[in-house]
Design a protein around this motif. Structure first.
Motif, PDB file in Angstrom:
ATOM      1  N   LEU A  14       0.825  -1.205   0.000  1.00 42.01           N
ATOM      2  CA  LEU A  14       0.000   0.000   0.000  1.00 42.01           C
ATOM      3  C   LEU A  14       0.861   1.257   0.000  1.00 42.01           C
ATOM      4  O   LEU A  14       0.584   2.222  -0.716  1.00 42.01           O
ATOM      5  N   HIS A  15       1.904   1.242   0.819  1.00 40.81           N
ATOM      6  CA  HIS A  15       2.791   2.401   0.870  1.00 40.81           C
ATOM      7  C   HIS A  15       3.474   2.628  -0.477  1.00 40.81           C
ATOM      8  O   HIS A  15       3.647   3.774  -0.907  1.00 40.81           O
ATOM      9  N   GLU A  16       3.846   1.538  -1.149  1.00 41.69           N
ATOM     10  CA  GLU A  16       4.510   1.681  -2.453  1.00 41.69           C
ATOM     11  C   GLU A  16       3.583   2.284  -3.492  1.00 41.69           C
ATOM     12  O   GLU A  16       3.983   3.142  -4.278  1.00 41.69           O
ATOM     13  N   GLU A  17       2.301   1.845  -3.486  1.00 41.69           N
ATOM     14  CA  GLU A  17       1.345   2.344  -4.456  1.00 41.69           C
ATOM     15  C   GLU A  17       0.906   3.776  -4.167  1.00 41.69           C
ATOM     16  O   GLU A  17       0.494   4.503  -5.063  1.00 41.69           O
ATOM     17  N   LEU A  18       1.002   4.184  -2.884  1.00 40.19           N
ATOM     18  CA  LEU A  18       0.538   5.519  -2.495  1.00 40.19           C
ATOM     19  C   LEU A  18       1.701   6.451  -2.180  1.00 40.19           C
ATOM     20  O   LEU A  18       1.528   7.440  -1.476  1.00 40.19           O
ATOM     21  N   SER A  19       2.884   6.128  -2.711  1.00 43.20           N
ATOM     22  CA  SER A  19       4.062   6.956  -2.459  1.00 43.20           C
ATOM     23  C   SER A  19       4.468   7.704  -3.714  1.00 43.20           C
ATOM     24  O   SER A  19       4.368   7.188  -4.835  1.00 43.20           O
ATOM     25  N   CYS A  20       4.907   8.914  -3.537  1.00 43.29           N
ATOM     26  CA  CYS A  20       5.408   9.748  -4.635  1.00 43.29           C
ATOM     27  C   CYS A  20       6.761   9.215  -5.087  1.00 43.29           C
ATOM     28  O   CYS A  20       7.644   8.969  -4.260  1.00 43.29           O
ATOM     29  N   SER A  21       6.930   9.041  -6.382  1.00 47.25           N
ATOM     30  CA  SER A  21       8.193   8.485  -6.892  1.00 47.25           C
ATOM     31  C   SER A  21       9.330   9.503  -6.864  1.00 47.25           C
ATOM     32  O   SER A  21      10.465   9.159  -7.183  1.00 47.25           O
ATOM     33  N   ILE A  22       9.031  10.740  -6.497  1.00 44.91           N
ATOM     34  CA  ILE A  22      10.089  11.755  -6.381  1.00 44.91           C
ATOM     35  C   ILE A  22      10.656  11.776  -4.962  1.00 44.91           C
ATOM     36  O   ILE A  22      11.862  11.668  -4.759  1.00 44.91           O
ATOM     37  N   CYS A  23       9.761  11.898  -3.958  1.00 41.92           N
ATOM     38  CA  CYS A  23      10.232  11.959  -2.563  1.00 41.92           C
ATOM     39  C   CYS A  23      10.162  10.609  -1.876  1.00 41.92           C
ATOM     40  O   CYS A  23      10.681  10.457  -0.763  1.00 41.92           O
ATOM     41  N   LEU A  24       9.510   9.603  -2.516  1.00 44.26           N
ATOM     42  CA  LEU A  24       9.406   8.242  -1.983  1.00 44.26           C
ATOM     43  C   LEU A  24       8.640   8.194  -0.659  1.00 44.26           C
ATOM     44  O   LEU A  24       8.848   7.294   0.156  1.00 44.26           O
ATOM     45  N   GLU A  25       7.759   9.134  -0.440  1.00 39.90           N
ATOM     46  CA  GLU A  25       6.938   9.157   0.760  1.00 39.90           C
ATOM     47  C   GLU A  25       5.471   9.266   0.369  1.00 39.90           C
ATOM     48  O   GLU A  25       5.146   9.492  -0.800  1.00 39.90           O
ATOM     49  N   LEU A  26       4.570   9.089   1.370  1.00 39.57           N
ATOM     50  CA  LEU A  26       3.143   9.175   1.073  1.00 39.57           C
ATOM     51  C   LEU A  26       2.805  10.522   0.442  1.00 39.57           C
ATOM     52  O   LEU A  26       3.399  11.537   0.792  1.00 39.57           O
ATOM     53  N   PHE A  48       9.730  20.646 -11.818  1.00 37.10           N
ATOM     54  CA  PHE A  48       9.566  21.431 -13.044  1.00 37.10           C
ATOM     55  C   PHE A  48      10.362  22.729 -13.001  1.00 37.10           C
ATOM     56  O   PHE A  48      10.680  23.306 -14.046  1.00 37.10           O
ATOM     57  N   ALA A  49      10.680  23.208 -11.794  1.00 33.97           N
ATOM     58  CA  ALA A  49      11.493  24.421 -11.698  1.00 33.97           C
ATOM     59  C   ALA A  49      12.937  24.147 -12.115  1.00 33.97           C
ATOM     60  O   ALA A  49      13.624  25.015 -12.656  1.00 33.97           O
ATOM     61  N   GLU A  50      13.403  22.903 -11.907  1.00 33.75           N
ATOM     62  CA  GLU A  50      14.786  22.542 -12.233  1.00 33.75           C
ATOM     63  C   GLU A  50      14.916  21.945 -13.626  1.00 33.75           C
ATOM     64  O   GLU A  50      16.001  21.883 -14.188  1.00 33.75           O
ATOM     65  N   SER A  51      13.817  21.473 -14.216  1.00 29.80           N
ATOM     66  CA  SER A  51      13.868  20.812 -15.522  1.00 29.80           C
ATOM     67  C   SER A  51      13.660  21.816 -16.646  1.00 29.80           C
ATOM     68  O   SER A  51      12.864  22.747 -16.528  1.00 29.80           O
ATOM     69  N   GLN A  52      14.380  21.614 -17.752  1.00 29.97           N
ATOM     70  CA  GLN A  52      14.241  22.485 -18.921  1.00 29.97           C
ATOM     71  C   GLN A  52      13.004  22.126 -19.740  1.00 29.97           C
ATOM     72  O   GLN A  52      12.476  22.949 -20.475  1.00 29.97           O
ATOM     73  N   GLU A  53      12.541  20.873 -19.625  1.00 30.68           N
ATOM     74  CA  GLU A  53      11.377  20.426 -20.370  1.00 30.68           C
ATOM     75  C   GLU A  53      10.318  19.942 -19.391  1.00 30.68           C
ATOM     76  O   GLU A  53      10.625  19.427 -18.324  1.00 30.68           O
ATOM     77  N   VAL A  54       9.048  20.108 -19.770  1.00 34.61           N
ATOM     78  CA  VAL A  54       7.943  19.677 -18.919  1.00 34.61           C
ATOM     79  C   VAL A  54       7.579  18.257 -19.317  1.00 34.61           C
ATOM     80  O   VAL A  54       6.771  18.032 -20.214  1.00 34.61           O
ATOM     81  N   LYS A  55       8.212  17.285 -18.658  1.00 35.08           N
ATOM     82  CA  LYS A  55       7.951  15.879 -18.924  1.00 35.08           C
ATOM     83  C   LYS A  55       7.606  15.179 -17.620  1.00 35.08           C
ATOM     84  O   LYS A  55       8.073  15.563 -16.550  1.00 35.08           O
ATOM     85  N   CYS A  56       6.793  14.107 -17.735  1.00 31.86           N
ATOM     86  CA  CYS A  56       6.428  13.326 -16.559  1.00 31.86           C
ATOM     87  C   CYS A  56       7.683  12.656 -15.996  1.00 31.86           C
ATOM     88  O   CYS A  56       8.444  12.026 -16.743  1.00 31.86           O
ATOM     89  N   PRO A  57       7.936  12.750 -14.683  1.00 32.69           N
ATOM     90  CA  PRO A  57       9.122  12.113 -14.098  1.00 32.69           C
ATOM     91  C   PRO A  57       9.123  10.595 -14.259  1.00 32.69           C
ATOM     92  O   PRO A  57      10.186   9.979 -14.229  1.00 32.69           O
ATOM     93  N   ASN A  58       7.934   9.982 -14.436  1.00 32.87           N
ATOM     94  CA  ASN A  58       7.860   8.529 -14.542  1.00 32.87           C
ATOM     95  C   ASN A  58       8.003   8.032 -15.972  1.00 32.87           C
ATOM     96  O   ASN A  58       8.879   7.239 -16.288  1.00 32.87           O
ATOM     97  N   CYS A  59       7.099   8.511 -16.863  1.00 31.44           N
ATOM     98  CA  CYS A  59       7.064   7.979 -18.230  1.00 31.44           C
ATOM     99  C   CYS A  59       7.755   8.879 -19.246  1.00 31.44           C
ATOM    100  O   CYS A  59       7.871   8.515 -20.413  1.00 31.44           O
ATOM    101  N   GLN A  60       8.181  10.080 -18.855  1.00 35.87           N
ATOM    102  CA  GLN A  60       8.891  11.021 -19.722  1.00 35.87           C
ATOM    103  C   GLN A  60       8.049  11.522 -20.888  1.00 35.87           C
ATOM    104  O   GLN A  60       8.592  12.029 -21.874  1.00 35.87           O
ATOM    105  N   LEU A  61       6.722  11.398 -20.780  1.00 38.79           N
ATOM    106  CA  LEU A  61       5.867  11.959 -21.818  1.00 38.79           C
ATOM    107  C   LEU A  61       5.767  13.474 -21.639  1.00 38.79           C
ATOM    108  O   LEU A  61       5.729  13.975 -20.513  1.00 38.79           O
ATOM    109  N   GLN A  62       5.736  14.192 -22.759  1.00 34.27           N
ATOM    110  CA  GLN A  62       5.580  15.642 -22.699  1.00 34.27           C
ATOM    111  C   GLN A  62       4.189  15.981 -22.167  1.00 34.27           C
ATOM    112  O   GLN A  62       3.188  15.426 -22.618  1.00 34.27           O
ATOM    113  N   VAL A  63       4.126  16.830 -21.165  1.00 32.93           N
ATOM    114  CA  VAL A  63       2.847  17.205 -20.576  1.00 32.93           C
ATOM    115  C   VAL A  63       2.660  18.712 -20.672  1.00 32.93           C
ATOM    116  O   VAL A  63       3.626  19.469 -20.748  1.00 32.93           O
ATOM    117  N   SER A  64       1.411  19.130 -20.690  1.00 33.55           N
ATOM    118  CA  SER A  64       1.080  20.549 -20.758  1.00 33.55           C
ATOM    119  C   SER A  64       0.487  20.976 -19.422  1.00 33.55           C
ATOM    120  O   SER A  64      -0.502  20.408 -18.967  1.00 33.55           O
TER     121      SER A  64
END
Length: 341
Positions: A14-26, A48-64
Motif C-alpha cells: 500500500l505504501h509503495e502504491e501511495l508513495s510519490c516516486s520523487i520523494c518516496l513518501e506518502l 519542473f522548476a529545475e527541468s528544462q522540459e515539462v515531462k512526466c518524471p515517470n514515463c517522460q511523456l511531454q505534458v502541458s
C-alpha cells in the motif's frame, strides 16, 4: 510527507502504491498529470522548476501544464483519502505496538484463561458470565498450541500478498510497455506522414518544372513571331517616313525615292498577316484524393487484452482475430474504417 515505514507486506505494498516516486513518501496534496501519474504538489513544483522540459518524471511523456502551473493541475482525491486513512492506520499501529492483555468485553480486566471450547481468551468476568462450565487452559499453553496455526496462516497470507504484489508489478510493466508502444506508433505515423509529404513535394516540383519547360517553349515561339512582324513594320515605316519627310521639304528628291517606296509598298500590298501563334495549352487536373489507391497506413488493434512485449510480437500476431482501423490520407482530413481479419 514523512511516515513511519510499515512492517507488514500488505502495508508495504500500500505504501509503495501511495508513495510519490520523487520523494518516496506518502502523497501530500497529490496532483494528477495528464498522463495519469500522481505526485506531491511540492515535489512537482521543485521538479519542473529545475527541468528544462515539462515531462512526466515517470514515463517522460511531454505534458502541458494549465495556466496556473502545478497548482492548477487536478487533485487526485482518491489517493489523498487513501493516504489519510493509511496514515491513521500507521498511527494506530504505533499506539498498539505494545502487547495488550485487556479483555475486549471488559476493558478493566486482564485476560486470565483461554477457552478451548470457544477458542478465545477470557477474563474472570467472562468466565462467570458466558463461559461457565467450558473447558479452559492457561494462556501460556494456548499460546504455545495456537502459535503454529497462526504462523501457518501468516505464511499463507504473505504468499497471497506476494502474488498480489507480483500482479501489481506486472501491471506497471505492462503500463510502461503500453506507453512505449503508443509513442512508437505515433512516431511511425509521423514518419509515414512526412514521407508522404516529401513524395508530394517531389511530385509538385516535377510538375512545376514541366510547366516551366512548356512555358519557355511558348515564350520562345511568341518571341520569334514578334521579331518577324517587327522587322516588317520597321521596313515599311522607314520607307513611308523617308518619303513623307522629303515631300515636306518641297524639293524633288522624293522622286528619286519613289522606286524604293513602290518596291516596299508592293512587297507588303496584300501580304497576309502572320498566322495565329499556335502555343501549347498548359493545364493541371488534380487527382481525386477520395480515390487514392494507397492509404497512409493502417492502425491494427489486437483482439486480446494482452499487451505484446515488443513490436515484433505485435506484428507477428496480425491476422489472429484483429480489428483493422484504416487511416487514409485525404485532401481534407482522414477516413477511418474497420474490418476484422
Amino acid at each position: 510527507m514523512a511516515a513511519k515505514k510499515p512492517q507488514s507486506l500488505g502495508q508495504q505494498i500500500l505504501h509503495e502504491e501511495l508513495s510519490c516516486s520523487i520523494c518516496l513518501e506518502l502523497f501530500t496534496r497529490p496532483k494528477l498529470l495528464p498522463c495519469g501519474h500522481t505526485f506531491c504538489q511540492d515535489c512537482l513544483q521543485v521538479y519542473f522548476a529545475e527541468s528544462q522540459e515539462v515531462k512526466c518524471p515517470n514515463c517522460q511523456l511531454q505534458v502541458s501544464l494549465p495556466p496556473g502551473g502545478v497548482t492548477g493541475l487536478p487533485e487526485n482525491h482518491s489517493a489523498a483519502k487513501f493516504c489519510e486513512k493509511l496514515s491513521k492506520t500507521d498511527a494506530n499501529a504505533d499506539k498498539q505496538a505494545k502487547p495488550r492483555n485487556k479483555c475486549s468485553q471488559h476493558p478493566s480486566e486482564d485476560y486470565q484463561l483461554y477457552c478451548t471450547q470457544c477458542d478465545v481468551p477470557v477474563c474472570y468476568v467472562c468466565l462467570e458470565e458466558t463461559h461457565d462450565g467450558h473447558s479452559m487452559t492457561s494462556l501460556k499453553n494456548a499460546t504455545k498450541e495456537r502459535k503454529p496455526v497462526v504462523q501457518t496462516l501468516l505464511k499463507e497470507g504473505k504468499e497471497i500478498l506476494g502474488t498480489y504484489h507480483d500482479a501489481l508489478k506486472d501491471m506497471r510493466e505492462k503500463e510502461k510497455r503500453l506507453i512505449e508502444q503508443k509513442k512508437q506508433t505515433e512516431k511511425d505515423i509521423i514518419e509515414a506522414y512526412e514521407r508522404t509529404l516529401k513524395e508530394f513535394e517531389r511530385t509538385a516540383n516535377r510538375l512545376r518544372l514541366r510547366v516551366q519547360e512548356k512555358h519557355d517553349e511558348n515564350t520562345e515561339a511568341r518571341q520569334r513571331q514578334m521579331e518577324t512582324v517587327q522587322r516588317e513594320v520597321d521596313e515599311l515605316a522607314a520607307a513611308c517616313d523617308q518619303a513623307e519627310q522629303e515631300m515636306a521639304q518641297g524639293g524633288v528628291t522624293f522622286l528619286v525615292r519613289e522606286d524604293r517606296l513602290t518596291e516596299v509598298i508592293e512587297k507588303h500590298r496584300g501580304a497576309p498577316l502572320p498566322p495565329p501563334l499556335r502555343t501549347q495549352v498548359i493545364a493541371f487536373h488534380p487527382k481525386n484524393f477520395d480515390n487514392m489507391p494507397e492509404p497512409l497506413g493502417d492502425i491494427v488493434v489486437g483482439a486480446t487484452a494482452a499487451v505484446s512485449k515488443d513490436r515484433d510480437d505485435h506484428q507477428g500476431n496480425q491476422g489472429q482475430g484483429q480489428r483493422v482501423e484504416r487511416l487514409t490520407f485525404r485532401g481534407q482530413g482522414s477516413d477511418e474504417g474497420s474490418e476484422t481479419t
